[in-house]
Design a protein around this motif. Sequence first.
Motif, PDB file in Angstrom:
ATOM      1  N   MET A   1      44.536 104.139 -84.435  1.00  0.00           N
ATOM      2  CA  MET A   1      44.469 103.351 -85.655  1.00  0.00           C
ATOM      3  C   MET A   1      44.879 104.240 -86.826  1.00  0.00           C
ATOM      4  SD  MET A   1      41.356 101.317 -87.554  1.00  0.00           S
ATOM      5  CE  MET A   1      40.777 100.619 -86.057  1.00  0.00           C
ATOM      6  N   THR A   2      45.689 103.672 -87.689  1.00  0.00           N
ATOM      7  CA  THR A   2      46.139 104.375 -88.882  1.00  0.00           C
ATOM      8  C   THR A   2      45.521 103.708 -90.103  1.00  0.00           C
ATOM      9  OG1 THR A   2      48.239 104.867 -87.805  1.00  0.00           O
ATOM     10  CG2 THR A   2      48.163 105.089 -90.190  1.00  0.00           C
TER      11      THR A   2
ATOM     12  N   PHE B   1      46.033  99.792 -89.725  1.00  0.00           N
ATOM     13  CA  PHE B   1      47.098  99.437 -88.793  1.00  0.00           C
ATOM     14  C   PHE B   1      46.718  99.942 -87.414  1.00  0.00           C
ATOM     15  CE2 PHE B   1      50.895 100.528 -86.369  1.00  0.00           C
ATOM     16  CZ  PHE B   1      51.479  99.281 -86.297  1.00  0.00           C
ATOM     17  N   ASP B   2      46.646  99.014 -86.475  1.00  0.00           N
ATOM     18  CA  ASP B   2      46.351  99.357 -85.089  1.00  0.00           C
ATOM     19  C   ASP B   2      47.361  98.591 -84.234  1.00  0.00           C
ATOM     20  OD1 ASP B   2      45.388  99.788 -82.549  1.00  0.00           O
ATOM     21  OD2 ASP B   2      43.294  99.364 -83.065  1.00  0.00           O
ATOM     22  N   SER B   3      48.281  99.325 -83.623  1.00  0.00           N
ATOM     23  CA  SER B   3      49.355  98.677 -82.865  1.00  0.00           C
ATOM     24  C   SER B   3      48.830  97.773 -81.750  1.00  0.00           C
ATOM     25  CB  SER B   3      50.320  99.719 -82.294  1.00  0.00           C
ATOM     26  OG  SER B   3      49.626 100.606 -81.441  1.00  0.00           O
ATOM     27  N   SER B   4      47.636  98.071 -81.240  1.00  0.00           N
ATOM     28  CA  SER B   4      47.078  97.235 -80.169  1.00  0.00           C
ATOM     29  C   SER B   4      46.530  95.910 -80.699  1.00  0.00           C
ATOM     30  CB  SER B   4      45.980  97.993 -79.419  1.00  0.00           C
ATOM     31  OG  SER B   4      44.863  98.202 -80.260  1.00  0.00           O
ATOM     32  N   GLU B   5      46.384  95.791 -82.027  1.00  0.00           N
ATOM     33  CA  GLU B   5      45.833  94.566 -82.613  1.00  0.00           C
ATOM     34  C   GLU B   5      46.852  93.749 -83.406  1.00  0.00           C
ATOM     35  OE1 GLU B   5      42.133  94.916 -84.673  1.00  0.00           O
ATOM     36  OE2 GLU B   5      41.366  96.404 -83.269  1.00  0.00           O
ATOM     37  N   VAL B   6      48.121  94.119 -83.306  1.00  0.00           N
ATOM     38  CA  VAL B   6      49.141  93.380 -84.039  1.00  0.00           C
ATOM     39  C   VAL B   6      49.269  91.960 -83.487  1.00  0.00           C
ATOM     40  CG1 VAL B   6      51.616  93.239 -84.554  1.00  0.00           C
ATOM     41  CG2 VAL B   6      50.418  95.426 -84.739  1.00  0.00           C
TER      42      VAL B   6
ATOM     43  N   PRO C   1      51.731  92.935 -89.548  1.00  0.00           N
ATOM     44  CA  PRO C   1      51.267  93.945 -88.593  1.00  0.00           C
ATOM     45  C   PRO C   1      49.860  94.497 -88.850  1.00  0.00           C
ATOM     46  CG  PRO C   1      52.904  94.894 -90.049  1.00  0.00           C
ATOM     47  CD  PRO C   1      52.817  93.436 -90.379  1.00  0.00           C
TER      48      PRO C   1
ATOM     49  N   SER D   1      45.919  94.323 -88.978  1.00  0.00           N
ATOM     50  CA  SER D   1      44.857  93.538 -88.354  1.00  0.00           C
ATOM     51  C   SER D   1      43.842  92.994 -89.353  1.00  0.00           C
ATOM     52  CB  SER D   1      44.139  94.366 -87.290  1.00  0.00           C
ATOM     53  OG  SER D   1      43.560  95.519 -87.863  1.00  0.00           O
TER      54      SER D   1
END
Length: 189
Positions: free
Chosen positions: A1-2, A69-74, A144, A146
């Motif tokens: 997560m960013t 930003f969490d790529s797994s939650e886009v 993008p 979450s």
Amino acid sequence: MTEISFAAAELLFALVWIICRAVVSAKKRKFDVKREGVLLLMYVNLAVILRFTFFPMETVNGKIQPLLFDSSEVFPLRVNLVPFMNITDYENRRDMLLNIIGNITMFIPSGIVLPIIYKRLDNFLKVFAAGAMLSLCIEILQLPFSTRASDIDDLILNTSGVVIGYGIYALVRGLKNRKKRPSHAVSAR
């Protein structure tokens, strides 16, 4: 997560703005103080829009919470394309009104400043389209993240704010033009 802090986002926005304005001024070899002042108003308006459209309203210990930003939650994307479906989903009437009034109000300055900055935005339809595109860009940029959701209601309310702003601009411009017109003298017999 960013995590993206509000300060970092505003700093990046300010740097991009300054670089763009410097490049344009160097390219034109001219610095118009009046135009830069009006552009500064647009910058402030966009900075406010950035704050309230990307970062959570709630603060913790007086601090604005970061954008996550969490790529797994886009996916799945959080998008509402049904007008006014979610507008009443607030815990209380105050929050609902704050959302409606806030979404309209923060875009009113855009409707005033856009036709001043861009002479080609010289009528209602052009300013309406520019405002709708600005709001649509924001809704797309939120996809993008979450903690954000893209909502047709925001597009409608934001564009309404631009339209109200343009109405104010057109009213003031009309009053100014009316004062500039010479009064017709009564003809003597």
